[in-house]
Design a protein around this motif. Structure first.
Motif, mmCIF file in Angstrom:
data_model
loop_
_atom_site.group_PDB
_atom_site.id
_atom_site.type_symbol
_atom_site.label_atom_id
_atom_site.label_comp_id
_atom_site.label_asym_id
_atom_site.label_seq_id
_atom_site.Cartn_x
_atom_site.Cartn_y
_atom_site.Cartn_z
ATOM 1 N N VAL A 217 0.836 -1.197 0.000
ATOM 2 C CA VAL A 217 0.000 0.000 0.000
ATOM 3 C C VAL A 217 0.874 1.251 0.000
ATOM 4 O O VAL A 217 0.614 2.211 -0.726
ATOM 5 N N ALA A 218 1.920 1.253 0.815
ATOM 6 C CA ALA A 218 2.814 2.416 0.860
ATOM 7 C C ALA A 218 3.595 2.572 -0.431
ATOM 8 O O ALA A 218 3.915 3.686 -0.847
ATOM 9 N N LEU A 219 3.908 1.451 -1.087
ATOM 10 C CA LEU A 219 4.706 1.511 -2.315
ATOM 11 C C LEU A 219 3.959 2.153 -3.470
ATOM 12 O O LEU A 219 4.582 2.565 -4.454
ATOM 13 N N ILE A 220 2.638 2.237 -3.379
ATOM 14 C CA ILE A 220 1.891 2.851 -4.482
ATOM 15 C C ILE A 220 2.263 4.314 -4.626
ATOM 16 O O ILE A 220 2.137 4.905 -5.704
ATOM 17 N N GLY A 221 2.759 4.927 -3.539
ATOM 18 C CA GLY A 221 3.194 6.310 -3.638
ATOM 19 C C GLY A 221 4.337 6.497 -4.616
ATOM 20 O O GLY A 221 4.487 7.562 -5.228
ATOM 21 N N LEU A 222 5.170 5.457 -4.795
ATOM 22 C CA LEU A 222 6.285 5.550 -5.741
ATOM 23 C C LEU A 222 5.800 5.610 -7.182
ATOM 24 O O LEU A 222 6.488 6.146 -8.055
ATOM 25 N N LYS A 223 4.629 5.030 -7.460
ATOM 26 C CA LYS A 223 4.117 5.021 -8.821
ATOM 27 C C LYS A 223 3.667 6.407 -9.268
ATOM 28 O O LYS A 223 3.422 6.634 -10.454
ATOM 29 N N VAL A 224 3.538 7.322 -8.310
ATOM 30 C CA VAL A 224 3.091 8.670 -8.643
ATOM 31 C C VAL A 224 4.128 9.409 -9.490
ATOM 32 O O VAL A 224 3.778 10.151 -10.410
ATOM 33 N N PHE A 225 5.404 9.187 -9.215
ATOM 34 C CA PHE A 225 6.439 10.008 -9.833
ATOM 35 C C PHE A 225 6.538 9.822 -11.349
ATOM 36 O O PHE A 225 6.627 10.825 -12.084
ATOM 37 N N PRO A 226 6.534 8.599 -11.887
ATOM 38 C CA PRO A 226 6.504 8.495 -13.353
ATOM 39 C C PRO A 226 5.269 9.150 -13.965
ATOM 40 O O PRO A 226 5.338 9.723 -15.060
ATOM 41 N N ILE A 227 4.151 9.091 -13.248
ATOM 42 C CA ILE A 227 2.906 9.658 -13.776
ATOM 43 C C ILE A 227 2.984 11.168 -13.863
ATOM 44 O O ILE A 227 2.681 11.773 -14.896
ATOM 45 N N VAL A 228 3.381 11.817 -12.747
ATOM 46 C CA VAL A 228 3.374 13.279 -12.738
ATOM 47 C C VAL A 228 4.468 13.849 -13.645
ATOM 48 O O VAL A 228 4.308 14.928 -14.221
ATOM 49 N N ILE A 229 5.583 13.132 -13.793
ATOM 50 C CA ILE A 229 6.627 13.612 -14.700
ATOM 51 C C ILE A 229 6.187 13.440 -16.152
ATOM 52 O O ILE A 229 6.384 14.326 -16.993
#
Length: 294
Positions: A217-229
């Motif tokens: 669940v916490a690791l989903i935060g890492l998926k944000v960075f490729p998306i926002v970039i």
């Protein structure tokens, strides 16, 4: 062909939840120029609070979600009042370290809430898969994606059409001009951080619903960075499009490339896209390049 379609559908459904999380990240960044690197921990903490309300405090499902939402709003407001507001004119590294420190604190205090939070949603809410022309679609993912898409539309609509949203857009464009026009910048930034707290609860519950919780669940935060970039840090529409694209890419890479390239390649494929985007178009596909007069 059916296998390809199944991967695309699963990726798009996951991308709908990614879009909700990425939108919370982008709104905070646009309003305060601060990257919340603890967003994954916020999401996990929100799910843990909902589980605590349901299993420890014995609240109903709706009351447990309200309890978690209020608690996360209080946490976000306290963090903004005590930390973020003091870092507005400071170097970006200070705000980055502050969010990382909060994330570590939330990770350390998480086990205090994890007791009794297993099975956040009752078994009666488990939905059987849907068969559409021989193509099996996970109904729980479909339901979670539908809720996430609705929440994303509400947030985007609030940001686009409401008076508060217009004020937030003005703050994002020029905080000094917005302040001189009579906009209470401090109050509106507080609203943005409170929205992030509520979004964390919703995203945490949805992701727990389809994955069963755990450390991921916490690791989903890492998926944000490729998306926002990829979408562009200053583009809400780009963030939504990029979230769906990253979700589909992740599932296609996992389905077709995990075998020949090794298990887990689907998880790193978005970060390869991140590196390529930073090299070829660092402001994203939909972002605007920053032009500064020298």
């Amino acid at each position: 062909m059916s296998y390809f379609l199944a991967l695309v559908i699963d990726g798009a459904l996951a991308g709908a939840i990614y879009a909700l999380i990425a939108l919370a990240f982008v709104l905070v960044y646009r309003a305060s120029s601060i990257m919340n690197f603890a967003l994954g921990e916020w999401i996990k903490f929100g799910a843990l609070l909902a589980g605590t309300g349901l299993h420890v405090l014995h609240l109903g499902a709706v009351a447990a979600m309200v309890f978690a939402g209020v608690a996360m709003i209080a946490l976000a407001a306290g963090f903004y009042r005590l930390v973020v507001r003091r870092l507005v004119a400071r170097p970006a590294l200070s705000a980055t370290m502050a969010t990382l420190g909060l994330g570590m604190l939330m990770t350390g205090s998480g086990p205090l809430l994890s007791s009794g939070t297993q099975g956040l949603l009752p078994p009666s809410m488990v939905i059987d898969p849907i068969d559409v022309g021989g193509l099996v679609i996970a109904a729980d993912r479909l339901a979670a994606a539908g809720v996430a898409a609705l929440c994303t539309a509400l947030i985007a609509g609030f940001y686009r059409f409401s008076r508060t949203g217009i004020a937030l857009r003005a703050i994002a464009d020029d905080p000094q001009a917005a302040m001189s026009a009579g906009i209470d910048v401090d109050r509106h930034l507080l609203i943005v951080w409170a929205m992030t707290g509520v979004t964390s609860v919703v995203a945490g519950i949805l992701w727990t619903f389809i994955t069963g919780g755990g450390f991921g669940v916490a690791l989903i935060g890492l998926k944000v960075f490729p998306i926002v970039i990829l979408g562009g840090l200053d583009s809400i529409a780009g963030t939504i499009v990029a979230a769906i694209a990253i979700g589909i890419l992740e599932y296609l890479a996992a389905g077709y490339l995990d075998g020949p390239l090794g298990s887990g390649f689907g998880g790193i494929a978005p970060f390869l896209v991140l590196l390529a985007t930073l090299m070829l178009r660092p402001y994203g596909l939909f972002g605007q390049p920053r032009v500064e007069r020298v």
